[in-house]
Design a protein around this motif. Structure first.
Motif, PDB file in Angstrom:
ATOM      1  N   ARG A  74       9.451  -3.337   2.757  1.00  0.00           N
ATOM      2  CA  ARG A  74       9.683  -4.242   1.638  1.00  0.00           C
ATOM      3  C   ARG A  74       8.352  -4.450   0.908  1.00  0.00           C
ATOM      4  N   GLU A  75       8.424  -4.967  -0.307  1.00  0.00           N
ATOM      5  CA  GLU A  75       7.198  -5.242  -1.060  1.00  0.00           C
ATOM      6  C   GLU A  75       6.270  -6.149  -0.256  1.00  0.00           C
ATOM      7  N   VAL A  76       4.980  -5.872  -0.319  1.00  0.00           N
ATOM      8  CA  VAL A  76       3.991  -6.734   0.328  1.00  0.00           C
ATOM      9  C   VAL A  76       3.750  -7.943  -0.571  1.00  0.00           C
ATOM     10  N   ASP A  77       4.041  -9.120  -0.051  1.00  0.00           N
ATOM     11  CA  ASP A  77       3.825 -10.344  -0.826  1.00  0.00           C
ATOM     12  C   ASP A  77       2.461 -10.944  -0.481  1.00  0.00           C
ATOM     13  N   GLY A  78       2.092 -11.966  -1.219  1.00  0.00           N
ATOM     14  CA  GLY A  78       0.787 -12.571  -1.017  1.00  0.00           C
ATOM     15  C   GLY A  78       0.591 -13.148   0.367  1.00  0.00           C
ATOM     16  N   GLN A  79       1.629 -13.787   0.910  1.00  0.00           N
ATOM     17  CA  GLN A  79       1.538 -14.417   2.222  1.00  0.00           C
ATOM     18  C   GLN A  79       1.267 -13.373   3.311  1.00  0.00           C
ATOM     19  N   THR A  80       1.992 -12.252   3.256  1.00  0.00           N
ATOM     20  CA  THR A  80       1.792 -11.183   4.239  1.00  0.00           C
ATOM     21  C   THR A  80       0.431 -10.527   4.037  1.00  0.00           C
ATOM     22  N   ALA A  81       0.035 -10.352   2.796  1.00  0.00           N
ATOM     23  CA  ALA A  81      -1.252  -9.729   2.497  1.00  0.00           C
ATOM     24  C   ALA A  81      -2.403 -10.543   3.078  1.00  0.00           C
ATOM     25  N   LYS A  82      -2.302 -11.871   3.008  1.00  0.00           N
ATOM     26  CA  LYS A  82      -3.368 -12.720   3.553  1.00  0.00           C
ATOM     27  C   LYS A  82      -3.541 -12.476   5.045  1.00  0.00           C
ATOM     28  N   LYS A  83      -2.454 -12.303   5.750  1.00  0.00           N
ATOM     29  CA  LYS A  83      -2.547 -12.060   7.197  1.00  0.00           C
ATOM     30  C   LYS A  83      -3.139 -10.674   7.480  1.00  0.00           C
ATOM     31  N   MET A  84      -2.716  -9.679   6.724  1.00  0.00           N
ATOM     32  CA  MET A  84      -3.258  -8.336   6.937  1.00  0.00           C
ATOM     33  C   MET A  84      -4.723  -8.259   6.535  1.00  0.00           C
ATOM     34  N   HIS A  85      -5.107  -9.058   5.548  1.00  0.00           N
ATOM     35  CA  HIS A  85      -6.486  -9.056   5.078  1.00  0.00           C
ATOM     36  C   HIS A  85      -7.454  -9.499   6.167  1.00  0.00           C
ATOM     37  N   GLU A  86      -6.960 -10.259   7.138  1.00  0.00           N
ATOM     38  CA  GLU A  86      -7.819 -10.742   8.223  1.00  0.00           C
ATOM     39  C   GLU A  86      -8.212  -9.627   9.192  1.00  0.00           C
ATOM     40  N   LEU A  87      -7.504  -8.491   9.140  1.00  0.00           N
ATOM     41  CA  LEU A  87      -7.707  -7.392  10.087  1.00  0.00           C
ATOM     42  C   LEU A  87      -8.428  -6.229   9.448  1.00  0.00           C
ATOM     43  N   PHE A  88      -9.014  -5.380  10.298  1.00  0.00           N
ATOM     44  CA  PHE A  88      -9.441  -4.059   9.844  1.00  0.00           C
ATOM     45  C   PHE A  88      -8.261  -3.116  10.015  1.00  0.00           C
ATOM     46  N   LEU A  89      -7.758  -2.593   8.918  1.00  0.00           N
ATOM     47  CA  LEU A  89      -6.664  -1.632   8.932  1.00  0.00           C
ATOM     48  C   LEU A  89      -7.092  -0.393   8.169  1.00  0.00           C
ATOM     49  N   GLU A  90      -6.523   0.745   8.528  1.00  0.00           N
ATOM     50  CA  GLU A  90      -6.846   1.996   7.842  1.00  0.00           C
ATOM     51  C   GLU A  90      -5.985   2.196   6.584  1.00  0.00           C
ATOM     52  N   ILE A  91      -4.666   2.005   6.745  1.00  0.00           N
ATOM     53  CA  ILE A  91      -3.724   2.295   5.664  1.00  0.00           C
ATOM     54  C   ILE A  91      -2.613   1.252   5.663  1.00  0.00           C
ATOM     55  N   ILE A  92      -2.175   0.850   4.492  1.00  0.00           N
ATOM     56  CA  ILE A  92      -0.964   0.051   4.335  1.00  0.00           C
ATOM     57  C   ILE A  92      -0.056   0.790   3.362  1.00  0.00           C
ATOM     58  N   ILE A  93       1.162   1.073   3.799  1.00  0.00           N
ATOM     59  CA  ILE A  93       2.143   1.783   2.981  1.00  0.00           C
ATOM     60  C   ILE A  93       3.357   0.884   2.798  1.00  0.00           C
ATOM     61  N   ALA A  94       3.818   0.764   1.573  1.00  0.00           N
ATOM     62  CA  ALA A  94       4.973  -0.091   1.274  1.00  0.00           C
ATOM     63  C   ALA A  94       5.633   0.403  -0.005  1.00  0.00           C
ATOM     64  N   PRO A  95       6.846  -0.078  -0.296  1.00  0.00           N
ATOM     65  CA  PRO A  95       7.469   0.301  -1.572  1.00  0.00           C
ATOM     66  C   PRO A  95       6.658  -0.178  -2.765  1.00  0.00           C
ATOM     67  N   SER A  96       6.004  -1.339  -2.626  1.00  0.00           N
ATOM     68  CA  SER A  96       5.213  -1.899  -3.726  1.00  0.00           C
ATOM     69  C   SER A  96       4.362  -3.041  -3.179  1.00  0.00           C
ATOM     70  N   PHE A  97       3.440  -3.504  -4.018  1.00  0.00           N
ATOM     71  CA  PHE A  97       2.585  -4.642  -3.690  1.00  0.00           C
ATOM     72  C   PHE A  97       2.691  -5.653  -4.833  1.00  0.00           C
ATOM     73  N   SER A  98       2.857  -6.916  -4.484  1.00  0.00           N
ATOM     74  CA  SER A  98       2.823  -7.928  -5.536  1.00  0.00           C
ATOM     75  C   SER A  98       1.412  -7.954  -6.128  1.00  0.00           C
ATOM     76  N   LYS A  99       1.287  -8.519  -7.329  1.00  0.00           N
ATOM     77  CA  LYS A  99      -0.024  -8.583  -7.981  1.00  0.00           C
ATOM     78  C   LYS A  99      -1.026  -9.308  -7.091  1.00  0.00           C
ATOM     79  N   GLU A 100      -0.601 -10.437  -6.521  1.00  0.00           N
ATOM     80  CA  GLU A 100      -1.490 -11.221  -5.650  1.00  0.00           C
ATOM     81  C   GLU A 100      -1.898 -10.400  -4.432  1.00  0.00           C
ATOM     82  N   ALA A 101      -0.936  -9.706  -3.826  1.00  0.00           N
ATOM     83  CA  ALA A 101      -1.224  -8.912  -2.630  1.00  0.00           C
ATOM     84  C   ALA A 101      -2.197  -7.782  -2.942  1.00  0.00           C
ATOM     85  N   PHE A 102      -1.964  -7.088  -4.056  1.00  0.00           N
ATOM     86  CA  PHE A 102      -2.838  -5.957  -4.390  1.00  0.00           C
ATOM     87  C   PHE A 102      -4.261  -6.427  -4.680  1.00  0.00           C
TER      88      PHE A 102
END
Length: 513
Positions: A311-339
């Protein structure tokens, strides 16, 4: 002195008028046909028609126009052999020194959703490949160009020295044979599929270079990424990169594994992968809830992982992922806030993928071995829980059945021997790639820790004896799903009954080596 001649006949007319003008400026006569001739003459470039060369009309709706000795003799005649030169003089064949040809758009035609077989067949080029092959065979004397990207090279060498170098002609000839081989491979594949041939006596595959990689699995290994010539929409090869540094060899393999797993789920789902195995999978009512489950499944291993969200990455989910070191995030889309938030990490790759096409990604799997290639259909068998067989005294509860179904969808993507411990919305422990099954059971249960009571376990293949079930029972597992089929199935069933475990047989195995 006989003027040099060039034969130009192209479907892709990108840059062809500038190329032809450059040749004409060098005093080279241009032979052309059909739409190419019209385009060149409109640009003010004088041309000679094929009919003027062959003294024979184009016929059969254009199927026969260049298949003539005065064309192929001019291409194939060796200028250093007196017998060839004499034959050309006797039959009035003038040498052709340059060939610029690209082919009917067969690939573009068969990619159309509503294409008919008749339309596909009419776009099989015969004269074009024949001229290209003749010219490429005689590259000691003939310069052959199939790719508009090579026009500048040819014109530059002509401008500097009045002729092309043998080294360039050799490289251009090699490109021609790669091009015609790929073209023929697509035709062979299309016609083979049309007659539903399952295991043809020979197999020719073709791929297009997508990316030269910095290195392979290790820094001392060369590597490149090729995409299927008929692109698969739901694939890492078709994913669009929005941000971050270029993908590595290992990134691509891990991302492919994560994308395959994500296809299993229709509800909001998040898949985290490390080293080709899932380290956490979560499903929920929202993508944020699914992410929290996937993260909690293994908050250690997810570090440096690849994440796929369906599903689209929303701002709330993006904030949690931002706390981690990740290599790749793949999704159908990213909200403006998330991107905006996630792209603040310079190296994090953000990619989008068309999840609406996931059901179309059914191409065969191909694995190289020394001296050969293994091919198999993907493990896409459709399964239904109503077809499962309960083999124990205790029936699984509805909650356990939901967890068993989730675990079963997951275990098929874990390297064998594969064990998954889960509840209905997340993986809790994963045992992968062990040489004995009980070893994978022990790893999965140890990883799940103290949350075992009431959870379920899935095994990708049967238990060869009762020890795995016994270990599961002693650690609080209450339901097991496995294929069954061992000569010692009864031993496992009896052990499950002893511990009050509900066990179901699917009768389908899901090895993944």
């Amino acid at each position: 002195m006989i003027k040099k001649r060039a034969l130009i006949s192209v479907s892709d007319k990108t840059g062809v008028t500038d190329f032809a003008k450059g040749l004409a400026d060098q005093g080279i006569e241009i032979i052309s046909t059909g739409g190419t001739k019209a385009a060149l003459e409109q640009a003010g470039i004088p041309t000679i028609s094929i009919e003027e060369v062959t003294d024979f009309p184009e016929m059969m709706d254009g199927r026969v126009k260049t298949l003539h000795p005065k064309i192929h003799g001019g291409l194939l005649g060796r200028r250093d052999l007196s017998a060839h030169v004499e034959a050309m003089e006797t039959y009035g064949i003038q040498p052709i020194d340059f060939v610029c040809v690209n082919l009917y758009p067969f690939k573009e035609t068969i990619l159309k959703a509503d294409v008919t077989q008749d339309q596909a067949i009419e776009n099989i080029d015969i004269g074009g490949p024949s001229m290209l092959r003749s010219a490429a065979k005689n590259h000691q004397f003939v310069t052959v160009v199939v790719d508009p990207n090579d026009y500048d090279l040819v014109l530059s060498e002509l401008s500097n020295a009045g002729e092309t170098t043998l080294e360039s002609r050799q490289k251009l000839a090699a490109k021609v044979f790669r091009h015609t081989a790929a073209y023929d491979a697509l035709i062979a594949g299309y016609l083979t599929d049309a007659v539903d041939e399952k295991e043809p006596e020979s197999l020719t595959l073709t791929y297009d270079l997508k990316q030269v990689l910095r290195y392979g699995e290790n820094s001392h290994q060369r590597a490149a990424f090729y995409q299927d010539a008929l692109p698969v929409s739901f694939s890492i090869a078709s994913a669009k990169q929005l941000h971050g540094k270029e993908l590595s060899y290992n990134n691509i393999k891990d991302a492919d594994a994560a994308i395959r797993i994500s296809r299993e789920f229709d509800q909001p789902a998040v898949v985290a992968v490390k080293h080709m195995n899932p380290c956490g999978i979560g499903i929920g009512e929202t993508i944020n809830e699914a992410y929290q489950y996937a993260y909690a499944a293994d908050p250690v291993s997810i570090f440096g992982g690849i994440i796929v969200l369906n599903r689209e990455v929303d701002g709330q989910t993006a904030k949690k992922m931002h706390e981690l070191f990740l290599e790749i995030i793949i999704a159908p889309s990213f909200s403006k806030e998330a991107f905006e938030l996630l792209s603040s990490k310079k190296n994090l790759r953000l990619m989008t993928l068309d999840f609406t096409q996931k059901e179309q990604a059914v191409e065969d799997e191909k694995v190289s071995v020394l001296g050969g290639l293994l091919i198999q259909h993907q493990d896409l068998v459709k399964e239904h829980t109503q077809d499962w067989q309960v083999v124990t005294k205790r029936q699984p509860t509805s909650e356990e059945l939901a967890a068993l179904e989730f675990a079963w969808k997951t275990v098929k993507h874990v390297k064998s021997n594969a064990i998954v411990v889960a509840n209905a919305h997340q993986t809790l422990g994963i045992g992968a790639g062990q040489m004995n099954r009980v070893g994978s059971v022990q790893i999965a249960i140890e990883q799940a820790g103290k949350v075992l009571d009431g959870t379920v376990l899935a095994s990708d293949a049967f238990f060869p004896m009762g020890d795995s079930v016994e270990y599961a029972g002693k650690h609080g597992i209450k339901a097991i799903v496995q294929p069954g089929g061992s000569i010692k199935d009864q031993e496992s069933i009896d052990m499950a009954d002893q511990y009050g475990i509900a066990m179901v047989f699917t009768k389908i195995r899901h090895f993944r080596h």
